[in-house]
Design a protein around this motif. Structure first.
Motif, short mmCIF file in Angstrom:
data_model
loop_
_atom_site.label_atom_id
_atom_site.label_comp_id
_atom_site.label_asym_id
_atom_site.label_seq_id
_atom_site.Cartn_x
_atom_site.Cartn_y
_atom_site.Cartn_z
N LEU A 4 0.82 -1.21 0.00
CA LEU A 4 0.00 0.00 0.00
C LEU A 4 0.86 1.26 0.00
CD1 LEU A 4 -2.84 -0.95 2.54
CD2 LEU A 4 -3.05 -0.71 0.06
N SER A 5 2.02 1.18 0.63
CA SER A 5 2.88 2.37 0.73
C SER A 5 3.76 2.55 -0.50
CB SER A 5 3.74 2.29 1.99
OG SER A 5 4.66 1.23 1.89
N GLY A 6 3.65 1.65 -1.48
CA GLY A 6 4.37 1.83 -2.73
C GLY A 6 5.65 1.02 -2.88
N GLU A 7 5.92 0.14 -1.91
CA GLU A 7 7.14 -0.67 -1.99
C GLU A 7 6.96 -1.82 -2.99
OE1 GLU A 7 8.64 -2.02 1.80
OE2 GLU A 7 7.84 -0.24 2.82
N THR A 8 8.08 -2.27 -3.54
CA THR A 8 8.10 -3.51 -4.31
C THR A 8 8.51 -4.62 -3.36
OG1 THR A 8 8.70 -2.36 -6.35
CG2 THR A 8 9.18 -4.73 -6.24
N VAL A 9 7.72 -5.69 -3.31
CA VAL A 9 7.96 -6.75 -2.32
C VAL A 9 8.50 -8.00 -2.98
CG1 VAL A 9 6.93 -8.14 -0.48
CG2 VAL A 9 6.12 -5.79 -0.86
N ASP A 10 9.64 -8.44 -2.50
CA ASP A 10 10.23 -9.73 -2.87
C ASP A 10 10.41 -10.52 -1.58
OD1 ASP A 10 11.13 -10.18 -5.73
OD2 ASP A 10 11.83 -8.12 -5.39
N ASP A 11 9.66 -11.58 -1.42
CA ASP A 11 9.75 -12.31 -0.16
C ASP A 11 9.18 -13.71 -0.33
OD1 ASP A 11 10.34 -12.58 2.55
OD2 ASP A 11 8.31 -12.04 3.17
N GLU A 12 9.81 -14.65 0.33
CA GLU A 12 9.26 -16.00 0.37
C GLU A 12 9.05 -16.37 1.82
OE1 GLU A 12 10.07 -20.45 -1.44
OE2 GLU A 12 10.79 -18.65 -2.47
N GLY A 13 7.80 -16.35 2.24
CA GLY A 13 7.49 -16.63 3.63
C GLY A 13 6.96 -18.04 3.82
N ARG A 14 6.50 -18.33 5.02
CA ARG A 14 5.91 -19.64 5.28
C ARG A 14 4.54 -19.75 4.63
NH1 ARG A 14 6.47 -21.05 11.63
NH2 ARG A 14 5.54 -22.97 10.85
N PHE A 15 3.90 -18.59 4.43
CA PHE A 15 2.54 -18.58 3.89
C PHE A 15 2.50 -18.01 2.47
CE2 PHE A 15 -1.16 -15.61 3.40
CZ PHE A 15 -2.09 -16.57 3.02
N ALA A 16 3.16 -16.87 2.26
CA ALA A 16 3.00 -16.15 0.99
C ALA A 16 4.35 -15.88 0.31
CB ALA A 16 2.28 -14.83 1.23
N THR A 17 4.33 -16.01 -1.02
CA THR A 17 5.50 -15.69 -1.83
C THR A 17 5.20 -14.43 -2.66
OG1 THR A 17 6.20 -17.99 -2.00
CG2 THR A 17 7.00 -16.49 -3.71
N PHE A 18 6.17 -13.50 -2.68
CA PHE A 18 6.07 -12.29 -3.49
C PHE A 18 7.28 -12.24 -4.40
CE2 PHE A 18 4.18 -11.52 0.64
CZ PHE A 18 3.05 -10.74 0.42
N ASP A 19 7.06 -12.14 -5.69
CA ASP A 19 8.17 -12.07 -6.64
C ASP A 19 8.06 -10.75 -7.40
OD1 ASP A 19 10.18 -12.42 -8.46
OD2 ASP A 19 9.30 -14.17 -9.46
N GLY A 20 8.68 -9.72 -6.85
CA GLY A 20 8.68 -8.41 -7.49
C GLY A 20 7.29 -7.80 -7.61
N VAL A 21 6.50 -7.94 -6.55
CA VAL A 21 5.12 -7.42 -6.59
C VAL A 21 5.10 -5.95 -6.18
CG1 VAL A 21 2.77 -7.64 -5.68
CG2 VAL A 21 4.17 -9.69 -6.03
N ALA A 22 4.44 -5.12 -6.98
CA ALA A 22 4.23 -3.71 -6.63
C ALA A 22 2.85 -3.29 -7.13
CB ALA A 22 5.29 -2.83 -7.27
N LEU A 23 2.18 -2.46 -6.37
CA LEU A 23 0.87 -1.96 -6.78
C LEU A 23 1.04 -0.81 -7.78
CD1 LEU A 23 -1.26 -1.77 -3.49
CD2 LEU A 23 -1.14 -3.63 -5.17
N THR A 24 0.25 -0.82 -8.82
CA THR A 24 0.23 0.30 -9.76
C THR A 24 -0.37 1.53 -9.11
OG1 THR A 24 0.02 -1.23 -11.61
CG2 THR A 24 -0.64 1.05 -12.01
N HIS A 25 -1.31 1.30 -8.17
CA HIS A 25 -2.00 2.41 -7.50
C HIS A 25 -1.79 2.33 -5.98
CE1 HIS A 25 -3.97 3.24 -11.30
NE2 HIS A 25 -4.41 1.99 -11.34
N PRO A 26 -0.60 2.65 -5.49
CA PRO A 26 -0.41 2.67 -4.04
C PRO A 26 -1.22 3.81 -3.43
CG PRO A 26 1.53 3.55 -5.13
CD PRO A 26 0.62 3.04 -6.21
N VAL A 27 -1.29 3.84 -2.12
CA VAL A 27 -2.16 4.82 -1.43
C VAL A 27 -1.29 5.91 -0.79
CG1 VAL A 27 -4.01 5.12 0.25
CG2 VAL A 27 -3.79 2.95 -0.98
#
Length: 335
Positions: free
Chosen positions: A131-154
């Protein structure tokens, strides 16, 4: 939120509300002076995000909370996208709530997690970062993010609430969230303890902001003194159903009721609870009776550390009168 003076009394739209009535009821709650409204996401009743969109679209000022989505039902990136869409369209008015979800419901979808707390932590941190506009790369126990960023952050921070009960959840909330939505049936004693634990967790995490507490309260209130006994009797059956469905847990432990409840449930279900529950349980686990009783009970919650109290009209036949009776008190409780 968007306006400085608002009532500390809110309202919860029940999960049995037909979707086509959400807009009308939201507008009525705003017109009555309520300071916030919450929509549940109980599976498989109403969609919380879609319901919030309907409520926001039908109103102009009142903050609308989602109370609460399960952290395991949507990927955090999808949840962040949905939240961001509404938060930008209705600045300062959306209060997303995230919890574990009722285990029986998540199990129906094959979504049971080995570590629900990890899922909640990764959802809170992932959603906030996106939401704050960061690009997230993370592999957690529950969720994986591969270069995810929102086009419309808040542009402005969105307040993230949790809907948790136990000590681990309260600790996580104090460290990572902005608020806590306390489940209906919470006694004042639970709220007082939760306030202390949240403050301690926030302090330990080096946070100086206050964690907001909004309490959902099962209510059946009347303006007619002659109807007080009837109002109490009607709430008893509903409370018995919820007590039996929930069973012993942190809320009831706060007033030493777990052992008594467990004993009742060992001999039956809601009918045994209804027949044997002490009369004062109605006042401990709900807001019931006349306006004076409601006013006093709301005051106790606020004195215990709650910031807002949202009325849940759990008795269908009494819903209209409860909203009218409590609605007349909204001006007495403002901040």
């Amino acid at each position: 939120m968007t306006h400085s003076v608002r009532s500390r009394l809110g309202v919860l739209l029940g999960s049995t509300t037909p979707p086509e009535q959400i807009g009308k009821q939201a507008a009525a709650a705003e017109a009555a002076g309520f300071g916030e409204m919450w929509l549940p996401e109980d599976y498989f009743f109403l969609g919380g995000v879609a319901g919030a969109a309907l409520a926001l679209g039908a109103t102009s000022r009142i903050p609308v909370g989602i109370g609460v989505v399960s952290s395991v039902v949507r990927h955090p990136a999808l949840l962040a996208m949905e939240i961001g869409t509404l938060a930008r369209a209705y600045p300062g008015r959306l209060i997303p709530g995230i919890g574990h979800g009722v285990p029986a419901w998540t199990a129906q979808m094959g979504l049971t997690q080995r570590s629900p707390m990890s899922a909640l932590r990764e959802t809170l941190t992932g959603v906030r970062a996106l939401l704050s506009g960061e690009t997230v790369d993370d592999e957690g126990r529950f969720a994986t993010f591969d270069g995810v960023a929102l086009t419309h952050p808040v542009p402005e921070p969105v307040p993230l609430f949790t809907g948790v009960l136990g000590d681990k959840g309260l600790d996580l909330t104090g460290k990572l969230a902005d608020g806590l939505l306390v489940s209906a049936l919470a006694p004042v004693e639970y709220v007082r303890t939760a306030r202390r634990k949240l403050d301690a967790a926030a302090l330990a995490a080096g946070r100086d902001e206050r964690i907001t507490i909004s309490v959902l309260a099962a209510a059946n209130v009347t303006r007619d003194p002659g109807q007080v006994a009837t109002t109490r009797e009607a709430l008893k059956a509903v409370l018995a159903f919820y007590l039996a469905a929930t069973g012993p847990g942190p809320l009831f432990a706060a007033v030493g009721a777990n052992e008594v409840l467990a004993d009742m449930l060992s001999r039956g279900g809601p009918e045994v609870v209804a027949a044997e529950m002490p009369d004062d349980w109605l006042d401990v686990f709900g807001i019931v009776g006349g306006q004076d009783a409601a006013r006093a009970r709301i005051g106790e919650y606020l004195d215990a550390g709650a910031d807002n109290v949202a009325i849940a009209t759990v008795v269908a036949d009494g819903a209209e009168e409860t909203l009218a009776a409590v609605g007349e008190l909204t001006g007495e409780f403002t901040h």
